[in-house]
Scaffold this motif. Structure first.
Motif, mmCIF file in Angstrom:
data_model
loop_
_atom_site.group_PDB
_atom_site.id
_atom_site.type_symbol
_atom_site.label_atom_id
_atom_site.label_comp_id
_atom_site.label_asym_id
_atom_site.label_seq_id
_atom_site.Cartn_x
_atom_site.Cartn_y
_atom_site.Cartn_z
ATOM 1 N N HIS A 144 3.529 1.749 -11.489
ATOM 2 C CA HIS A 144 2.231 2.422 -11.484
ATOM 3 C C HIS A 144 2.188 3.352 -10.272
ATOM 4 O O HIS A 144 1.705 2.994 -9.205
ATOM 5 N N GLU A 158 -11.222 -2.764 -5.142
ATOM 6 C CA GLU A 158 -9.921 -3.390 -4.993
ATOM 7 C C GLU A 158 -10.000 -4.618 -4.098
ATOM 8 O O GLU A 158 -9.281 -5.600 -4.303
ATOM 9 N N ARG A 164 -4.961 -4.436 -9.104
ATOM 10 C CA ARG A 164 -4.441 -4.364 -10.469
ATOM 11 C C ARG A 164 -5.559 -4.295 -11.493
ATOM 12 O O ARG A 164 -5.532 -3.474 -12.410
ATOM 13 N N LEU A 165 -6.569 -5.160 -11.352
ATOM 14 C CA LEU A 165 -7.676 -5.158 -12.302
ATOM 15 C C LEU A 165 -8.534 -3.914 -12.141
ATOM 16 O O LEU A 165 -8.932 -3.278 -13.127
ATOM 17 N N GLY A 167 -7.672 -1.020 -11.185
ATOM 18 C CA GLY A 167 -6.977 0.141 -11.704
ATOM 19 C C GLY A 167 -7.033 0.282 -13.210
ATOM 20 O O GLY A 167 -6.769 1.349 -13.759
ATOM 21 N N ARG A 168 -7.381 -0.815 -13.892
ATOM 22 C CA ARG A 168 -7.446 -0.786 -15.360
ATOM 23 C C ARG A 168 -8.848 -0.523 -15.879
ATOM 24 O O ARG A 168 -9.055 -0.359 -17.076
ATOM 25 N N ILE A 169 -9.843 -0.499 -14.989
ATOM 26 C CA ILE A 169 -11.233 -0.324 -15.411
ATOM 27 C C ILE A 169 -11.676 1.108 -15.101
ATOM 28 O O ILE A 169 -12.029 1.433 -13.957
ATOM 29 N N VAL A 176 -3.731 3.965 -10.573
ATOM 30 C CA VAL A 176 -3.949 4.132 -12.007
ATOM 31 C C VAL A 176 -3.148 3.045 -12.719
ATOM 32 O O VAL A 176 -1.916 3.085 -12.741
ATOM 33 N N GLY A 177 -3.863 2.072 -13.294
ATOM 34 C CA GLY A 177 -3.196 0.916 -13.877
ATOM 35 C C GLY A 177 -3.129 0.902 -15.383
ATOM 36 O O GLY A 177 -2.545 -0.018 -15.964
ATOM 37 N N ASP A 178 -3.720 1.883 -16.044
ATOM 38 C CA ASP A 178 -3.710 1.933 -17.500
ATOM 39 C C ASP A 178 -2.333 2.382 -17.989
ATOM 40 O O ASP A 178 -1.942 3.530 -17.766
ATOM 41 N N PRO A 179 -1.571 1.516 -18.685
ATOM 42 C CA PRO A 179 -0.231 1.909 -19.141
ATOM 43 C C PRO A 179 -0.249 3.141 -20.038
ATOM 44 O O PRO A 179 0.693 3.941 -20.026
ATOM 45 N N ARG A 181 -1.964 5.782 -19.742
ATOM 46 C CA ARG A 181 -2.000 7.029 -18.957
ATOM 47 C C ARG A 181 -0.592 7.506 -18.634
ATOM 48 O O ARG A 181 -0.352 8.719 -18.506
#
Length: 316
Positions: A144, A158, A164-165, A167-169, A176-179, A181
């Motif tokens: 990421h 954070e 980690r969480l 970054g997905r919201i 940026v944690g959304d795969p 993206r």
């Protein structure tokens, strides 16, 4: 016409130079250099500068050996001056006239075939000054590497729910944690500085990298400064670079340096009230992780609270 390394390039292909920063990098440098010929397929590789921060191992010898197959040029920085200083020394050794772009990379990176040509193509977009690849581990696991601009609310999120969480919201976290993206090309505020292609036009306008950051946040400062000047940083997943990395996750000293430099950079760019909020949010997050027994977080808390003890163990 065949190039020195045996590849063929099309006349008019982008002319690119590479700057690799080394510091006792012999265990990984060989693999990095070995990947360059195929990684540079489709571009004219003008030079490979190995900017060495006074390594005590065989880093320079490996660079000199590679000069038989690649246009390698070792540059001795003379001391462990940091990542930004070595980049500046490497760029200073280049003749930027006639170059289209400079690829800055860590020695623990490996270029997948054709990756530089894909990044150079991304630089052809109007206003794009920096192009970054999809970073993966040697096993192909996604890193990421994309980031949003630092903000108090992101640091607080954070701290409270974890990076980690957060970054997905939506856009809540800095990482940026959304795969999904990472499957799409597009602009980003900044990205991990392990591998990035910078246009000569952007380099000329932006000037040197900020050497006051020995390690970490120098790429953040450079990318955000580019954005301030109207240059876009573009993520291109079609270019893939393997990156070993990960030292800051295990080394208390490096983790503390990363944390302190995050706060330093934010203070330079924002006002006193926002900077105080950012500092407290970062401190809270590190304190929570330190209470859970994480050694790297404990080192970060000490560095944030006791400036006189910061980073005395940094290598010289």
């Amino acid at each position: 016409m065949p190039r020195r390394d045996g590849r063929h390039v099309t006349p008019g292909s982008p002319r690119v130079a590479i700057v690799i920063v080394t510091y006792n990098s012999a265990p990984v440098l060989g693999g990095c250099l070995a990947s360059l010929s195929e990684g540079a397929e489709g571009v004219r590789l003008a030079a490979v500068v190995v900017a060495d921060n006074a390594s005590k191992d065989d880093s320079l010898r490996l660079a000199e050996q590679a000069a038989g197959e690649l246009p390698v040029r070792p540059v001795r920085v003379g001391r462990n001056a940091g990542y930004a200083a070595a980049i500046n020394a490497g760029i200073a050794a280049l003749d930027l006239d006639g170059l289209d772009a400079v690829f800055v990379m860590n020695p623990d990176c490996r270029l997948r075939p054709g990756s530089l040509a894909v990044l150079a193509g991304a630089l052809g977009r109007p206003g794009t000054g920096i192009a970054v690849p999809r970073l993966v581990s040697t096993d192909g696991v996604l890193h990421h590497s994309l980031r949003r601009a630092p903000a108090v609310r992101r640091a607080l999120a954070e701290a409270l729910i974890g990076g980690r969480l957060a970054g997905r919201i939506g856009t809540l976290g800095e990482v940026v944690g959304d795969p999904g993206r990472y499957e799409r090309p597009g602009p980003a505020d900044w990205a991990t500085g392990a591998a990035m292609l910078v246009s000569v036009a952007a380099l000329t306008e932006l000037g040197p990298w900020d050497e006051s950051f020995l390690l970490y946040s120098e790429e953040t400062e450079f990318a955000l400064r580019a954005g301030d000047r109207g240059w876009t940083l573009w993520y291109e997943p079609g270019a893939v670079v393997e990156h070993i990395g990960g030292e800051a996750k295990t080394s208390p000293m490096l983790a503390a340096l990363l944390t302190v430099n995050r706060v330093r950079l934010f203070r330079r760019r924002r006002g006193r009230v926002a900077s105080a909020g950012f500092y407290l949010a970062v401190l809270l997050g590190e304190a929570v992780r330190a209470a859970a027994g994480r050694r790297t977080a404990r080192a970060s808390v000490v560095a944030l609270l006791r400036p006189s003890r910061r980073l005395r163990a940094l290598p010289g």
